[in-house]
Design an enzyme around this catalytic site. Structure first.
Site, PDB file in Angstrom:
ATOM      1  N   ASP A  85      12.174  -5.071   3.517  1.00 28.21           N
ATOM      2  CA  ASP A  85      12.099  -4.728   4.935  1.00 28.21           C
ATOM      3  C   ASP A  85      10.833  -3.917   5.165  1.00 28.21           C
ATOM      4  O   ASP A  85      10.467  -3.080   4.328  1.00 28.21           O
ATOM      5  CB  ASP A  85      13.310  -3.898   5.370  1.00 28.21           C
ATOM      6  N   HIS A  98      12.113  -1.577   0.311  1.00 29.33           N
ATOM      7  CA  HIS A  98      11.142  -1.395   1.393  1.00 29.33           C
ATOM      8  C   HIS A  98       9.733  -1.487   0.833  1.00 29.33           C
ATOM      9  O   HIS A  98       9.408  -0.832  -0.156  1.00 29.33           O
ATOM     10  CB  HIS A  98      11.358  -0.045   2.088  1.00 29.33           C
TER      11      HIS A  98
END
Length: 241
Positions: A59, A209
């Site tokens: 993400d 991430h």
């Protein structure tokens, strides 16, 4: 801002906050919805738990200078990942988006503005968040975006899942993540490996991430360690068929 919906050590009661409960090392976690319950909405959080395959996802709400190293590690190991991006990333990093596509990764929908989607009740507002990102992606790449969606912050509702399905989207949660998104409180290599090696399991959809300095520094070694544990890497396409 990403909140700590990404890692929960106890099962969550709220249907609007994705949560996981971990038991024995190497075993799949429990979640606040089963794979069967999610499948009716074309939603997933885990792959085939009978196969030692990992599905790697990232993400990103913005570029933090670490994605190039992450892409380098993925390329070295011939691993295809899915990057769930938002509108800010599309507008500020078009070349990085193009690189992701050129190197065989999926770029998928994390909404345009990264809101709490569980608070959105109308199809008009929901589809705008999804559609605006599609439009931005198509403007950069000239291609249609793969119809994979990840709810920001892990916040969702049954009506959201239904709306995503109506728009032709598959919704993807995750079965393994750790607290890696605070820039001023990055985990150490040892802390990262404790979670990412200790909790890996067959069929894992892993969320990392790409804004994480730690992830950029450990990914090459992490992929090697997972491979040494007997794991191979698939894509979300394999899960959806």
């Amino acid at each position: 801002m990403f909140v700590n919906a990404y890692e929960k050590d106890i099962l969550q009661a709220s249907e609007e906050n994705w949560g996981l409960g971990f038991g024995a090392e190497g075993q799949p976690p429990t979640a606040n919805a089963t794979a069967a319950e999610l499948k009716q909405f074309d939603a997933y959080y885990i792959g085939d738990t009978g196969k030692k395959v990992i599905y790697l996802t990232f993400d990103a709400g913005y570029e933090n200078g670490y994605t190039a190293a992450i892409l380098d590690a993925l390329k070295k190991h011939n691993v295809s990942a899915t990057f769930f991006l938002v509108g800010n990333y599309m507008s500020t990093e078009p070349d990085m988006v193009k690189r992701m596509i050129e190197e065989g990764h999926n770029v998928a929908n994390h909404t345009y503005n990264h809101p709490n989607m569980s608070k959105i009740s109308s199809m008009e507002a929901f589809s705008k968040e999804i559609g605006d990102l599609e439009t931005s992606f198509e403007g950069i790449t000239g291609e249609k975006m793969v119809k994979y969606y990840r709810p920001p912050q892990g916040k969702y509702s049954e009506s959201n899942l239904k709306m995503a399905k109506e728009l032709g989207y598959k919704t993807f949660f995750w079965s393994l993540a750790y607290v890696d998104w605070y820039n001023d409180k990055q985990p150490t290599k040892e802390e990262a490996f404790k979670k990412l090696l200790g909790r890996i399991h067959p069929g894992a959809i892993v969320l990392l991430h790409s804004t994480s300095k730690t992830n950029s520094e450990i990914l090459d070694e992490l992929l090697t360690k997972w491979e040494e544990m007997g794991y191979s890497f698939g894509t979300l396409n394999d899960i959806t068929g």
